[in-house]
Design a protein around this motif. Structure first.
Motif, PDB file in Angstrom:
ATOM      1  N   ALA A  80       2.285 -26.783  10.031  1.00 38.52           N
ATOM      2  CA  ALA A  80       0.941 -27.010  10.685  1.00 38.52           C
ATOM      3  C   ALA A  80       1.013 -26.543  12.153  1.00 38.52           C
ATOM      4  N   TYR A  81       1.866 -26.505  12.865  1.00 37.42           N
ATOM      5  CA  TYR A  81       1.797 -25.885  14.294  1.00 37.42           C
ATOM      6  C   TYR A  81       2.404 -24.840  14.590  1.00 37.42           C
ATOM      7  N   TYR A  82       2.363 -23.689  13.607  1.00 41.01           N
ATOM      8  CA  TYR A  82       3.054 -22.290  13.593  1.00 41.01           C
ATOM      9  C   TYR A  82       1.804 -21.593  14.106  1.00 41.01           C
ATOM     10  N   TRP A  83       1.296 -21.614  15.038  1.00 41.16           N
ATOM     11  CA  TRP A  83       0.151 -20.943  15.400  1.00 41.16           C
ATOM     12  C   TRP A  83       0.281 -20.509  16.853  1.00 41.16           C
ATOM     13  N   PRO A  84      -0.244 -19.274  17.492  1.00 38.93           N
ATOM     14  CA  PRO A  84       0.186 -18.614  18.668  1.00 38.93           C
ATOM     15  C   PRO A  84      -0.072 -19.624  19.924  1.00 38.93           C
ATOM     16  N   GLN A  85      -0.894 -20.699  19.697  1.00 36.99           N
ATOM     17  CA  GLN A  85      -0.984 -21.620  21.117  1.00 36.99           C
ATOM     18  C   GLN A  85      -0.122 -22.484  21.323  1.00 36.99           C
ATOM     19  N   ILE A 117      -5.123 -25.821  13.827  1.00 39.26           N
ATOM     20  CA  ILE A 117      -5.509 -24.476  14.369  1.00 39.26           C
ATOM     21  C   ILE A 117      -6.566 -24.451  15.220  1.00 39.26           C
ATOM     22  N   THR A 118      -7.961 -24.882  14.417  1.00 43.22           N
ATOM     23  CA  THR A 118      -8.921 -24.895  15.370  1.00 43.22           C
ATOM     24  C   THR A 118      -9.542 -26.142  15.648  1.00 43.22           C
ATOM     25  N   HIS A 137      -4.250 -21.046  23.880  1.00 44.83           N
ATOM     26  CA  HIS A 137      -3.133 -20.851  24.516  1.00 44.83           C
ATOM     27  C   HIS A 137      -3.031 -20.969  26.050  1.00 44.83           C
ATOM     28  N   ALA A 138      -4.048 -20.622  26.682  1.00 43.61           N
ATOM     29  CA  ALA A 138      -4.311 -20.759  28.416  1.00 43.61           C
ATOM     30  C   ALA A 138      -4.616 -22.268  28.577  1.00 43.61           C
ATOM     31  N   LEU A 139      -5.264 -22.961  27.601  1.00 46.07           N
ATOM     32  CA  LEU A 139      -5.379 -24.351  27.755  1.00 46.07           C
ATOM     33  C   LEU A 139      -4.112 -25.285  27.545  1.00 46.07           C
ATOM     34  N   MET A 140      -3.221 -24.748  26.562  1.00 44.02           N
ATOM     35  CA  MET A 140      -2.104 -25.663  26.479  1.00 44.02           C
ATOM     36  C   MET A 140      -1.044 -25.349  27.680  1.00 44.02           C
ATOM     37  N   THR A 141      -1.019 -24.048  28.114  1.00 42.48           N
ATOM     38  CA  THR A 141      -0.276 -23.571  29.133  1.00 42.48           C
ATOM     39  C   THR A 141      -0.517 -24.452  30.550  1.00 42.48           C
ATOM     40  N   GLN A 155       4.715 -24.548  23.825  1.00 36.93           N
ATOM     41  CA  GLN A 155       4.100 -25.319  24.513  1.00 36.93           C
ATOM     42  C   GLN A 155       3.194 -26.491  23.176  1.00 36.93           C
ATOM     43  N   PRO A 156       4.051 -27.054  22.602  1.00 33.70           N
ATOM     44  CA  PRO A 156       3.667 -27.784  21.476  1.00 33.70           C
ATOM     45  C   PRO A 156       2.454 -28.840  21.715  1.00 33.70           C
ATOM     46  N   ALA A 157       2.179 -29.235  20.590  1.00 38.58           N
ATOM     47  CA  ALA A 157       0.914 -30.055  20.336  1.00 38.58           C
ATOM     48  C   ALA A 157       1.071 -31.600  20.914  1.00 38.58           C
ATOM     49  N   PHE A 158       2.293 -31.952  20.994  1.00 31.48           N
ATOM     50  CA  PHE A 158       2.950 -33.123  21.337  1.00 31.48           C
ATOM     51  C   PHE A 158       3.911 -32.992  22.274  1.00 31.48           C
TER      52      PHE A 158
END
Ligand SMILES: Cc1ncc(COP(=O)(O)O)c(C=O)c1O
Length: 354
Positions: A157-162, A182-183, A251-255, A291-294
């Motif tokens: 589920a989280y194997y996306w570049p962000q 993803i989106t 990606h920038a947002l997660m960073t 930079q994980p989602a959790f």
């Protein structure tokens, strides 16, 4: 958290479905997964090619109402139908808290939850769920049961570049993906499985047929459009127009969110976070960290045993470690909320001192 991007996209991601369209149960009667919309299948193959995170050649695509439905379909398809005992289902702790609940929800005679994969040592068949990057802690994972012969289900589920560097395309027997991570379109309830074995793909399709007689066409058409915009944005970003790809934006947002969180945690003196090593990301062609989602936060102080309750007293809602099969000293924090909520969270966390 991705609403801002989709607002910026304006009409690019808008679809209109006339009242007479998509009325039948059937999408493609010649396809193994007869309720899979051909345009959605096309966009799945395309986005994986653009991002480079999974091989689609030689795979059957099965669409589901979220990857949650596909999880149940996979267990149904992989469990031996004639066994005298239900097959054990395991995942290394800390594991996604829904796995035990979904595995045992209907008390199926086919499968049963058997806990932490790291301590599973029964000499019997098993299904291992490999979540990578992992929910809740964000680490890249491989099978952890200490023997061969298990059946693996990869939840990517989280194997996306962000969220994580894309090091190579996934090449597994059965891989689950979901539009929600993803989106950000969780409410579409759309996921897909890439399945090598034709018989497994047929059984998963059968499960969904028995369960919901297919998957919403409206949602698939909308998901196809959103994935198309994502792939277009990546292809155009390389060109002369100054288009920002969806993954550059996210990606920038997660960073930035992870920077804010690490700063607040450092100042607090009582919490700690996992550290991730960097790796080459083929998508960004750069060495990057995760930079994980959790955020998997630990209360380090001896006087705090239950981190979830402790944070609730500071008006921060989290999910405690016991839901994920580990100590209540850990909590999972969502990094994906709306900006106002995230800022408020950082503000409240910053006020807690040792
Ligand atoms: C690891 C993992 N798998 C699956 C899901 C469920 O995805 P969906 O919204 O597609 O049902 C989630 C949602 O949080 C998740 O974290």
């Amino acid at each position: 958290m991705y609403e801002k991007y989709w607002k910026q996209m304006g009409d690019k991601a808008t679809i209109v479905i006339p009242g007479w369209q998509s009325m039948s149960y059937f999408s493609d009667v010649k396809n193994l997964c007869w309720f899979l919309e051909p345009e959605f299948a096309k966009q799945i193959v395309r986005v994986h090619k653009v991002v480079g995170n999974a091989l689609t050649e030689g795979r059957h695509i099965v669409v589901g109402t979220g990857s949650s439905q596909l999880f149940s379909a996979a267990l149904y398809a992989l469990a031996p139908q004639d066994a005298s005992n239900p097959i054990s289902v395991v995942s290394a702790a800390p594991y996604y808290s829904c796995y035990p609940l979904m595995t045992d929800s209907i008390k199926s005679g086919l499968h049963k939850w058997a806990g932490d994969a790291k301590v599973f040592n029964k000499d019997e068949p098993y299904i291992e769920l490999v979540t990578s990057p992992n929910n809740p802690d964000g680490f890249i994972r491989h099978s952890m049961v200490n023997r061969t012969g298990g059946i693996l289900v990869h939840d990517l589920a989280y194997y996306w570049p962000q969220y994580t560097p894309i090091s190579s395309p996934a090449d597994n027997d059965l891989t689950l993906f979901t539009v929600s991570k993803i989106t950000g379109h969780a409410g579409m309830r759309i996921g897909w499985a890439l399945v090598k074995d034709v018989e497994v793909a047929k059984k998963m399709t059968k499960f969904i047929e028995l369960n919901t007689i297919g998957v919403s066409k409206d949602s698939q058409i909308r998901a196809a459009k959103v994935l198309e915009v994502v792939s277009d944005s990546c292809e155009q970003a390389g060109g002369s127009e100054h288009v920002e790809s969806f993954f550059h934006f996210s990606h920038a947002l997660m960073t930035e969110r992870w920077r804010m969180l690490r700063e607040a945690v450092k100042r607090s003196g009582i919490f700690s976070l996992p550290e991730f090593s960097s790796a080459h990301c083929n998508f960004f062609d750069n060495k990057l960290g995760s930079q994980p989602a959790f955020a998997w936060l630990k209360c380090d102080g001896d006087d705090v045993d239950d981190c979830e309750s402790f944070l609730r007293r500071h008006k921060i809602l989290t999910r405690g470690g016991k839901h994920f099969g580990v100590s209540p000293k850990y909590v999972r924090i969502s990094m994906m909320d709306r900006e106002e909520t995230y800022d408020l969270f950082i503000q409240r966390l910053s006020q807690i001192r040792s």
